[in-house]
Design a protein around this motif. Structure first.
Motif, PDB file in Angstrom:
ATOM      1  N   LEU A  24       0.843  -1.212   0.000  1.00 57.00           N
ATOM      2  CA  LEU A  24       0.000   0.000   0.000  1.00 57.00           C
ATOM      3  C   LEU A  24       0.875   1.259   0.000  1.00 57.00           C
ATOM      4  O   LEU A  24       0.594   2.229  -0.699  1.00 57.00           O
ATOM      5  N   GLU A  36      -8.664  10.653  -3.741  1.00 54.47           N
ATOM      6  CA  GLU A  36      -9.363  11.941  -3.750  1.00 54.47           C
ATOM      7  C   GLU A  36      -9.773  12.346  -5.168  1.00 54.47           C
ATOM      8  O   GLU A  36     -10.883  12.842  -5.388  1.00 54.47           O
ATOM      9  N   TYR A  51     -17.185  12.221   0.789  1.00 52.01           N
ATOM     10  CA  TYR A  51     -16.576  12.976   1.903  1.00 52.01           C
ATOM     11  C   TYR A  51     -17.683  13.776   2.595  1.00 52.01           C
ATOM     12  O   TYR A  51     -17.756  13.847   3.824  1.00 52.01           O
ATOM     13  N   ALA A  70      -6.556   7.354   8.594  1.00 45.59           N
ATOM     14  CA  ALA A  70      -6.121   7.126   7.207  1.00 45.59           C
ATOM     15  C   ALA A  70      -6.604   8.282   6.336  1.00 45.59           C
ATOM     16  O   ALA A  70      -7.331   8.089   5.357  1.00 45.59           O
ATOM     17  N   GLY A  72      -5.165  10.178   4.240  1.00 43.27           N
ATOM     18  CA  GLY A  72      -4.652  10.342   2.881  1.00 43.27           C
ATOM     19  C   GLY A  72      -4.213  11.777   2.625  1.00 43.27           C
ATOM     20  O   GLY A  72      -3.588  12.422   3.482  1.00 43.27           O
ATOM     21  N   PRO A  75      -8.553  15.387   1.948  1.00 49.96           N
ATOM     22  CA  PRO A  75      -9.782  16.021   1.441  1.00 49.96           C
ATOM     23  C   PRO A  75     -10.903  16.091   2.471  1.00 49.96           C
ATOM     24  O   PRO A  75     -11.654  17.076   2.502  1.00 49.96           O
ATOM     25  N   ASP A  94      -2.144   8.884   9.032  1.00 53.40           N
ATOM     26  CA  ASP A  94      -2.003   8.000   7.866  1.00 53.40           C
ATOM     27  C   ASP A  94      -0.621   7.362   7.933  1.00 53.40           C
ATOM     28  O   ASP A  94       0.320   7.949   8.465  1.00 53.40           O
ATOM     29  N   MET A  95      -0.494   6.155   7.365  1.00 50.79           N
ATOM     30  CA  MET A  95       0.822   5.520   7.390  1.00 50.79           C
ATOM     31  C   MET A  95       1.681   5.941   6.187  1.00 50.79           C
ATOM     32  O   MET A  95       2.854   5.633   6.143  1.00 50.79           O
ATOM     33  N   SER A  96       1.065   6.659   5.244  1.00 47.76           N
ATOM     34  CA  SER A  96       1.835   7.077   4.061  1.00 47.76           C
ATOM     35  C   SER A  96       2.268   8.534   4.201  1.00 47.76           C
ATOM     36  O   SER A  96       1.434   9.448   4.191  1.00 47.76           O
ATOM     37  N   ALA A 118      -3.101   2.874  11.969  1.00 52.08           N
ATOM     38  CA  ALA A 118      -4.363   3.011  12.704  1.00 52.08           C
ATOM     39  C   ALA A 118      -4.474   1.988  13.830  1.00 52.08           C
ATOM     40  O   ALA A 118      -5.279   2.148  14.740  1.00 52.08           O
ATOM     41  N   GLN A 119      -3.638   0.964  13.788  1.00 48.94           N
ATOM     42  CA  GLN A 119      -3.680  -0.071  14.833  1.00 48.94           C
ATOM     43  C   GLN A 119      -3.062   0.423  16.134  1.00 48.94           C
ATOM     44  O   GLN A 119      -3.214  -0.221  17.166  1.00 48.94           O
ATOM     45  N   HIS A 135     -12.472   7.287   5.779  1.00 51.34           N
ATOM     46  CA  HIS A 135     -13.019   7.283   4.418  1.00 51.34           C
ATOM     47  C   HIS A 135     -12.228   6.339   3.525  1.00 51.34           C
ATOM     48  O   HIS A 135     -11.044   6.553   3.268  1.00 51.34           O
ATOM     49  N   ALA A 137     -10.872   3.339   3.893  1.00 52.35           N
ATOM     50  CA  ALA A 137      -9.601   2.785   4.353  1.00 52.35           C
ATOM     51  C   ALA A 137      -9.761   1.610   5.312  1.00 52.35           C
ATOM     52  O   ALA A 137      -8.855   0.788   5.409  1.00 52.35           O
ATOM     53  N   MET A 141      -7.406  -2.368   6.233  1.00 53.43           N
ATOM     54  CA  MET A 141      -6.649  -2.523   7.481  1.00 53.43           C
ATOM     55  C   MET A 141      -6.655  -3.968   7.973  1.00 53.43           C
ATOM     56  O   MET A 141      -7.703  -4.558   8.170  1.00 53.43           O
ATOM     57  N   TYR A 247      -7.229  -0.265  -6.702  1.00 54.63           N
ATOM     58  CA  TYR A 247      -5.830  -0.577  -6.354  1.00 54.63           C
ATOM     59  C   TYR A 247      -5.240  -1.568  -7.351  1.00 54.63           C
ATOM     60  O   TYR A 247      -4.080  -1.477  -7.719  1.00 54.63           O
TER      61      TYR A 247
HETATM   62  C1  SAM Z   1      -7.900   4.536  -0.388  1.00 55.55           C
HETATM   63  S1  SAM Z   1      -6.872   5.619   0.498  1.00 55.55           S
HETATM   64  C2  SAM Z   1      -8.017   6.746   1.256  1.00 55.55           C
HETATM   65  C3  SAM Z   1      -7.386   8.074   1.653  1.00 55.55           C
HETATM   66  C4  SAM Z   1      -8.375   9.123   2.174  1.00 55.55           C
HETATM   67  N1  SAM Z   1      -9.074   8.654   3.361  1.00 55.55           N
HETATM   68  C5  SAM Z   1      -9.362   9.458   1.076  1.00 55.55           C
HETATM   69  O1  SAM Z   1     -10.427   8.840   1.050  1.00 55.55           O
HETATM   70  O2  SAM Z   1      -9.054  10.317   0.248  1.00 55.55           O
HETATM   71  C6  SAM Z   1      -6.402   4.610   1.835  1.00 55.55           C
HETATM   72  C7  SAM Z   1      -5.466   5.283   2.811  1.00 55.55           C
HETATM   73  O3  SAM Z   1      -5.360   4.437   3.939  1.00 55.55           O
HETATM   74  C8  SAM Z   1      -4.031   4.472   4.421  1.00 55.55           C
HETATM   75  N2  SAM Z   1      -3.890   3.276   5.235  1.00 55.55           N
HETATM   76  C9  SAM Z   1      -4.130   1.993   4.879  1.00 55.55           C
HETATM   77  N3  SAM Z   1      -3.942   1.169   5.919  1.00 55.55           N
HETATM   78  C10 SAM Z   1      -3.586   1.939   6.965  1.00 55.55           C
HETATM   79  C11 SAM Z   1      -3.275   1.680   8.328  1.00 55.55           C
HETATM   80  N4  SAM Z   1      -3.298   0.448   8.804  1.00 55.55           N
HETATM   81  N5  SAM Z   1      -2.958   2.709   9.110  1.00 55.55           N
HETATM   82  C12 SAM Z   1      -2.923   3.991   8.642  1.00 55.55           C
HETATM   83  N6  SAM Z   1      -3.203   4.292   7.355  1.00 55.55           N
HETATM   84  C13 SAM Z   1      -3.549   3.299   6.534  1.00 55.55           C
HETATM   85  C14 SAM Z   1      -3.203   4.534   3.143  1.00 55.55           C
HETATM   86  O4  SAM Z   1      -1.920   5.006   3.382  1.00 55.55           O
HETATM   87  C15 SAM Z   1      -4.054   5.484   2.306  1.00 55.55           C
HETATM   88  O5  SAM Z   1      -3.681   6.814   2.471  1.00 55.55           O
END
Ligand code: SAM
Length: 290
Positions: A24, A36, A51, A70, A72, A75, A94-96, A118-119, A135, A137, A141, A247
């Protein structure tokens, strides 16, 4: 693209959660903000995007501390800030880091952004948050149990948890058709792609989601609402937008992408049901209220 998650799938094994995280992060490093770009233009019959639908759960008078899990590229937090003004205290996790970099550019300095999974939300104390939003995400997980435990821990008594997740595929024929088309192309490059879900499959079905969430929120009301959201465009535009949302399509080698787009465009051209050049997606909103 090559990741250890894809390699493990090709070996016919279910990749562990560490490999999913690496995969991811790679997709988001190379394509920050892709969710977004799609979701902002994906609207219900009243013209509301997902959103906006999610942020509806915020009550101006009662809620101040908002956490976007998460977040992202930010937005949702940005929409909350525009809608409710500076009265809210906004936190995004967010992890990214690549996604957070985009979020940082658009959000007010008062917003707090944290790179974390998020864990483990150890940087937030117990019962500090009024509303936790998530949103698109929760579906990703794995494991999701510790995430729900953390959400329950950080929420104030009477707080709200709400999430946008996949709806039931069978309520939109074109969603089913397009998913199979994309997965069949990706399967040519990565054997077994789609054999194992990304994240926890229980999130994707209304009944299993309700049961799972109910285990962590025993006293709260758990509601799941479904709606169809649409994007509009010419067949070529729909093909590009829809491919960019999945994805799976980011795992496709660059040289195969034009053929996938051609197939999707032909599908949209030939499908008489897509009368208004519209692609509909079933989406669920989970709302947990104390
Ligand atoms: C599909 S994107 C959605 C981003 C944002 N919420 C949006 O809807 O525009 C999924 C997001 O979840 C984050 N993500 C996935 N697993 C995660 C986790 N375990 N902890 C934190 N972030 C996570 C990813 O890095 C990514 O930014």
């Amino acid at each position: 693209m090559e990741t250890s998650w894809l390699k493990e799938l090709r070996r016919g094994k279910k990749p562990d959660s560490g490999k999913l995280v690496e995969h991811l992060q790679r997709v988001h490093r190379e394509n920050p903000g892709f969710t977004e770009r799609y979701s902002t233009n994906c609207v219900d019959a009243a013209g509301m995007n997902t959103y906006q639908w999610l942020a509806e759960v915020i009550e101006k008078e009662d809620h101040k501390e908002i956490l976007d899990l998460a977040c992202g590229s930010g937005p949702l937090l940005s929409h909350c800030h525009d809608k409710f003004g500076g009265g809210l205290s906004l936190t995004g996790v967010d992890m990214s880091q690549d996604e957070l970099n985009l979020a940082e550019k658009r959000l007010p300095d008062t917003a707090t952004l944290v790179q974390a999974k998020a864990q483990n939300l150890e940087f937030i104390g117990d019962e500090e948050i009024d509303v936790v939003l998530c949103h698109w995400a929760l579906t990703l997980m794995d494991p999701v149990g510790p995430v729900l435990e953390e959400v329950s821990r950080v929420l104030k008594p009477g707080g709200t948890f709400a999430a946008i997740v996949d709806g039931d595929k069978s309520s939109s024929q074109e969603y089913e058709d397009v998913s199979s088309l994309i997965y069949s192309w990706v399967g040519k490059a990565h054997e077994n792609y789609g054999k194992y879900d990304m994240g926890d499959a229980r999130i994707r079905r209304k009944e299993t989601l309700k049961k799972l969430v109910g285990r962590y929120f025993k006293e709260e009301e758990v509601i799941i609402q479904q709606k169809l959201f649409s994007i509009f465009g010419t067949p070529a535009k729909l093909a590009k937008n829809v491919a960019n949302f999945f994805y799976a399509s980011y795992a496709l080698p660059e040289n195969m992408r034009p053929s996938l787009l051609d197939d999707l465009r032909d599908y949209f051209k030939s499908n008489e049901k897509i009368l208004n050049q519209e692609f509909r997606m079933p989406i669920n909103r989970l709302v947990v209220r104390g």
